[in-house]
Design a protein around this motif. Sequence first.
Motif, PDB file in Angstrom:
ATOM      1  N   ASP A 239       5.415  -5.586  -2.289  1.00  0.00           N
ATOM      2  CA  ASP A 239       5.713  -4.995  -0.983  1.00  0.00           C
ATOM      3  C   ASP A 239       6.426  -3.644  -1.115  1.00  0.00           C
ATOM      4  O   ASP A 239       6.306  -2.769  -0.226  1.00  0.00           O
ATOM      5  CB  ASP A 239       6.591  -5.948  -0.160  1.00  0.00           C
ATOM      6  CG  ASP A 239       5.829  -7.211   0.234  1.00  0.00           C
ATOM      7  OD1 ASP A 239       4.576  -7.158   0.237  1.00  0.00           O
ATOM      8  OD2 ASP A 239       6.478  -8.244   0.506  1.00  0.00           O
ATOM      9  N   GLN A 240       7.156  -3.464  -2.203  1.00  0.00           N
ATOM     10  CA  GLN A 240       7.944  -2.245  -2.368  1.00  0.00           C
ATOM     11  C   GLN A 240       7.213  -1.137  -3.119  1.00  0.00           C
ATOM     12  O   GLN A 240       7.587   0.027  -3.041  1.00  0.00           O
ATOM     13  CB  GLN A 240       9.255  -2.576  -3.097  1.00  0.00           C
ATOM     14  CG  GLN A 240      10.161  -3.512  -2.317  1.00  0.00           C
ATOM     15  CD  GLN A 240      11.379  -3.942  -3.103  1.00  0.00           C
ATOM     16  OE1 GLN A 240      11.567  -3.486  -4.241  1.00  0.00           O
ATOM     17  NE2 GLN A 240      12.208  -4.797  -2.502  1.00  0.00           N
ATOM     18  N   VAL A 241       6.165  -1.488  -3.885  1.00  0.00           N
ATOM     19  CA  VAL A 241       5.459  -0.498  -4.685  1.00  0.00           C
ATOM     20  C   VAL A 241       4.503   0.295  -3.806  1.00  0.00           C
ATOM     21  O   VAL A 241       3.795  -0.285  -2.971  1.00  0.00           O
ATOM     22  CB  VAL A 241       4.712  -1.193  -5.845  1.00  0.00           C
ATOM     23  CG1 VAL A 241       3.751  -0.220  -6.523  1.00  0.00           C
ATOM     24  CG2 VAL A 241       5.722  -1.713  -6.866  1.00  0.00           C
ATOM     25  N   ARG A 242       4.497   1.591  -4.021  1.00  0.00           N
ATOM     26  CA  ARG A 242       3.598   2.459  -3.256  1.00  0.00           C
ATOM     27  C   ARG A 242       2.480   3.037  -4.123  1.00  0.00           C
ATOM     28  O   ARG A 242       1.482   3.526  -3.614  1.00  0.00           O
ATOM     29  CB  ARG A 242       4.400   3.613  -2.627  1.00  0.00           C
ATOM     30  CG  ARG A 242       5.434   3.141  -1.622  1.00  0.00           C
ATOM     31  CD  ARG A 242       4.738   2.541  -0.382  1.00  0.00           C
ATOM     32  NE  ARG A 242       5.710   2.062   0.575  1.00  0.00           N
ATOM     33  CZ  ARG A 242       6.139   0.808   0.656  1.00  0.00           C
ATOM     34  NH1 ARG A 242       5.671  -0.078  -0.220  1.00  0.00           N
ATOM     35  NH2 ARG A 242       7.014   0.457   1.569  1.00  0.00           N
ATOM     36  N   ASP A 243       2.664   2.967  -5.423  1.00  0.00           N
ATOM     37  CA  ASP A 243       1.634   3.477  -6.334  1.00  0.00           C
ATOM     38  C   ASP A 243       0.442   2.526  -6.323  1.00  0.00           C
ATOM     39  O   ASP A 243       0.597   1.322  -6.595  1.00  0.00           O
ATOM     40  CB  ASP A 243       2.213   3.580  -7.740  1.00  0.00           C
ATOM     41  CG  ASP A 243       1.202   4.187  -8.727  1.00  0.00           C
ATOM     42  OD1 ASP A 243       0.153   4.686  -8.250  1.00  0.00           O
ATOM     43  OD2 ASP A 243       1.460   4.136  -9.933  1.00  0.00           O
ATOM     44  N   PRO A 244      -0.778   3.019  -5.992  1.00  0.00           N
ATOM     45  CA  PRO A 244      -1.950   2.120  -5.941  1.00  0.00           C
ATOM     46  C   PRO A 244      -2.224   1.400  -7.250  1.00  0.00           C
ATOM     47  O   PRO A 244      -2.567   0.214  -7.250  1.00  0.00           O
ATOM     48  CB  PRO A 244      -3.096   3.077  -5.578  1.00  0.00           C
ATOM     49  CG  PRO A 244      -2.431   4.220  -4.907  1.00  0.00           C
ATOM     50  CD  PRO A 244      -1.106   4.391  -5.567  1.00  0.00           C
ATOM     51  N   ALA A 245      -2.063   2.069  -8.352  1.00  0.00           N
ATOM     52  CA  ALA A 245      -2.340   1.422  -9.645  1.00  0.00           C
ATOM     53  C   ALA A 245      -1.346   0.300  -9.905  1.00  0.00           C
ATOM     54  O   ALA A 245      -1.703  -0.798 -10.369  1.00  0.00           O
ATOM     55  CB  ALA A 245      -2.294   2.448 -10.767  1.00  0.00           C
ATOM     56  N   ALA A 246      -0.076   0.559  -9.603  1.00  0.00           N
ATOM     57  CA  ALA A 246       0.936  -0.475  -9.797  1.00  0.00           C
ATOM     58  C   ALA A 246       0.718  -1.644  -8.840  1.00  0.00           C
ATOM     59  O   ALA A 246       0.890  -2.805  -9.204  1.00  0.00           O
ATOM     60  CB  ALA A 246       2.334   0.120  -9.595  1.00  0.00           C
ATOM     61  N   ALA A 247       0.330  -1.332  -7.595  1.00  0.00           N
ATOM     62  CA  ALA A 247       0.062  -2.398  -6.621  1.00  0.00           C
ATOM     63  C   ALA A 247      -1.087  -3.279  -7.089  1.00  0.00           C
ATOM     64  O   ALA A 247      -1.066  -4.505  -6.954  1.00  0.00           O
ATOM     65  CB  ALA A 247      -0.227  -1.790  -5.252  1.00  0.00           C
ATOM     66  N   GLU A 248      -2.132  -2.628  -7.643  1.00  0.00           N
ATOM     67  CA  GLU A 248      -3.278  -3.405  -8.149  1.00  0.00           C
ATOM     68  C   GLU A 248      -2.856  -4.302  -9.302  1.00  0.00           C
ATOM     69  O   GLU A 248      -3.274  -5.470  -9.398  1.00  0.00           O
ATOM     70  CB  GLU A 248      -4.381  -2.450  -8.591  1.00  0.00           C
ATOM     71  CG  GLU A 248      -5.633  -3.171  -9.076  1.00  0.00           C
ATOM     72  CD  GLU A 248      -6.713  -2.199  -9.531  1.00  0.00           C
ATOM     73  OE1 GLU A 248      -7.751  -2.690 -10.026  1.00  0.00           O
ATOM     74  OE2 GLU A 248      -6.492  -0.968  -9.391  1.00  0.00           O
ATOM     75  N   SER A 249      -2.000  -3.819 -10.197  1.00  0.00           N
ATOM     76  CA  SER A 249      -1.518  -4.630 -11.322  1.00  0.00           C
ATOM     77  C   SER A 249      -0.694  -5.815 -10.828  1.00  0.00           C
ATOM     78  O   SER A 249      -0.809  -6.935 -11.343  1.00  0.00           O
ATOM     79  CB  SER A 249      -0.697  -3.764 -12.266  1.00  0.00           C
ATOM     80  OG  SER A 249      -1.485  -2.732 -12.822  1.00  0.00           O
ATOM     81  N   LEU A 250       0.144  -5.559  -9.810  1.00  0.00           N
ATOM     82  CA  LEU A 250       0.946  -6.644  -9.269  1.00  0.00           C
ATOM     83  C   LEU A 250       0.077  -7.699  -8.590  1.00  0.00           C
ATOM     84  O   LEU A 250       0.358  -8.903  -8.675  1.00  0.00           O
ATOM     85  CB  LEU A 250       1.975  -6.088  -8.279  1.00  0.00           C
ATOM     86  CG  LEU A 250       3.149  -5.323  -8.910  1.00  0.00           C
ATOM     87  CD1 LEU A 250       4.006  -4.670  -7.829  1.00  0.00           C
ATOM     88  CD2 LEU A 250       3.997  -6.276  -9.763  1.00  0.00           C
ATOM     89  N   ASP A 251      -0.974  -7.245  -7.913  1.00  0.00           N
ATOM     90  CA  ASP A 251      -1.899  -8.208  -7.291  1.00  0.00           C
ATOM     91  C   ASP A 251      -2.566  -9.088  -8.347  1.00  0.00           C
ATOM     92  O   ASP A 251      -2.736 -10.296  -8.157  1.00  0.00           O
ATOM     93  CB  ASP A 251      -2.951  -7.473  -6.467  1.00  0.00           C
ATOM     94  CG  ASP A 251      -2.361  -6.869  -5.195  1.00  0.00           C
ATOM     95  OD1 ASP A 251      -1.269  -7.337  -4.791  1.00  0.00           O
ATOM     96  OD2 ASP A 251      -2.984  -5.955  -4.625  1.00  0.00           O
ATOM     97  N   ARG A 252      -2.964  -8.464  -9.469  1.00  0.00           N
ATOM     98  CA  ARG A 252      -3.560  -9.256 -10.546  1.00  0.00           C
ATOM     99  C   ARG A 252      -2.543 -10.237 -11.136  1.00  0.00           C
ATOM    100  O   ARG A 252      -2.868 -11.374 -11.471  1.00  0.00           O
ATOM    101  CB  ARG A 252      -4.100  -8.343 -11.634  1.00  0.00           C
ATOM    102  CG  ARG A 252      -5.389  -7.632 -11.256  1.00  0.00           C
ATOM    103  CD  ARG A 252      -6.148  -7.156 -12.496  1.00  0.00           C
ATOM    104  NE  ARG A 252      -5.332  -6.251 -13.308  1.00  0.00           N
ATOM    105  CZ  ARG A 252      -5.321  -4.923 -13.178  1.00  0.00           C
ATOM    106  NH1 ARG A 252      -6.074  -4.349 -12.238  1.00  0.00           N
ATOM    107  NH2 ARG A 252      -4.566  -4.165 -13.944  1.00  0.00           N
ATOM    108  N   ALA A 253      -1.285  -9.794 -11.245  1.00  0.00           N
ATOM    109  CA  ALA A 253      -0.243 -10.681 -11.759  1.00  0.00           C
ATOM    110  C   ALA A 253      -0.022 -11.862 -10.818  1.00  0.00           C
ATOM    111  O   ALA A 253       0.156 -13.010 -11.253  1.00  0.00           O
ATOM    112  CB  ALA A 253       1.061  -9.916 -11.958  1.00  0.00           C
ATOM    113  N   LEU A 254      -0.042 -11.580  -9.495  1.00  0.00           N
ATOM    114  CA  LEU A 254       0.089 -12.667  -8.523  1.00  0.00           C
ATOM    115  C   LEU A 254      -1.068 -13.658  -8.644  1.00  0.00           C
ATOM    116  O   LEU A 254      -0.886 -14.872  -8.573  1.00  0.00           O
ATOM    117  CB  LEU A 254       0.151 -12.096  -7.099  1.00  0.00           C
ATOM    118  CG  LEU A 254       1.502 -11.568  -6.633  1.00  0.00           C
ATOM    119  CD1 LEU A 254       1.356 -10.826  -5.297  1.00  0.00           C
ATOM    120  CD2 LEU A 254       2.487 -12.724  -6.470  1.00  0.00           C
ATOM    121  N   SER A 255      -2.268 -13.107  -8.820  1.00  0.00           N
ATOM    122  CA  SER A 255      -3.442 -13.965  -8.958  1.00  0.00           C
ATOM    123  C   SER A 255      -3.331 -14.859 -10.197  1.00  0.00           C
ATOM    124  O   SER A 255      -3.626 -16.057 -10.160  1.00  0.00           O
ATOM    125  CB  SER A 255      -4.710 -13.102  -9.023  1.00  0.00           C
ATOM    126  OG  SER A 255      -5.851 -13.927  -9.229  1.00  0.00           O
TER     127      SER A 255
END
Length: 447
Positions: A259-275
Amino acid sequence: MLRSATFRFAALVFLLQLVSAAALIVTIGIAVRRQLQVDAQRTVAVLRDDLRASYAAGGSAGVRREVALRTGRMVTPGTVLLLVDRDGARVGGNLDAWPPSVVRDGHATEVTLYRTGLNTAEPMHVEAVRLPGGERLLVGTIVAGELRAMRMLEQVSGVALPLALIFAALAAWIAARTIVARLEEPLAALNAVAAGDLAARVPADGSRDALATLGVAINGALERVETLMGELRMATDGLAHDLKSPLTRMRVVLERASDQVRDPAAAESLDRALSEADRLFALVQTALSITRAEAGIGREHFTTVDLATELESIAEMYAPLAEDQYRSLSVAAHARCVVPVHRELLAQALGNLIDNSLKYGAGPITLGLLANDAAVALTVADRGAGIPEARHDDALRRFGRLDEARQGGGAGLGLSLAAAVARLHDGTLMLGDAAPGLAVTITLPRE
């Protein structure tokens, strides 16, 4: 049946009883026959010695008088006597002529002859004696009574043998039933434990025989099983709790970071980590469910469920996923079928099978339900490539993943869980050919 230990034991008892009865009958027959022969020989020996004494005292005239007395008015019952001179001419006695079958002196034999004045041939035990003056004396006794006794014994044996056969069969049946009855309590205890009653034990009977010792050994093993199952339950529950907490905290941290990350690449990595965190959480849950099911934990949660209704609910839940892949999911259950099951675990097992079909199969998916008086079969079938029969064991192994299934990202626990759930219900899981496609069938007992 022939391989049954109970049948072999009963057959052994039957044969031993029958052989014992036959041996007893034969032994009695031999003993009676031998005693009758001894009695006949003793009678002939006494008569022979008396006639020899008469000859020694009075010569030929003395033995003639003795023969005449014994075969005349002072006849000894059953006596057979014949005195011939050295030329073979008859001198006296109750036989008309010397029997041609008696040729050896001093040798006893049995013959059938007519006594003088009688019209019926009689069995006799006779012995030839040569006197010092050259005369020959035939001494014997009638053995008709002895033969009648032997025939009666044979007749009695003919009746006793069938009775022995009946009693041998009865003894074998009683012995087999006794063994089976003594094994019923240990079997009941083992079946109760297999059904989930870990407190079941074999009652002590105090006999201290081999079967009682077996019961004590079984109770010791069951107590050990109960202890291990309790420890396993505590360990799995503790492991589930210990793993859930850090996984849940990790997911919360990842969600906040996302929710706090604004960098698209970092957000995508966090989504993969959540998955991956969700996948890891599901994997742990499934592995624990398999372990608990294989340990028999969960039978206390069995409830009566209408499987047709349950299949409809599961199909309704997974239908949107099938539609997203332009595939259909239908239910083929033509009758209501109420069975006691662990509803949550069975639904999870069927859900895993449907999920596997969506990942690795093709074409329409069918949930089938067939039932008879003894069992009910739940089937999940599709029209995909299926699994070769040679790879069925690999597919059912925990964490077993076939090469062609690796692109789906599965952990190889879906079929293992379904098989464990089937075993929890005392059922089986079979992989079959849907011609084409794969058909996975879970068979559960009705009771």
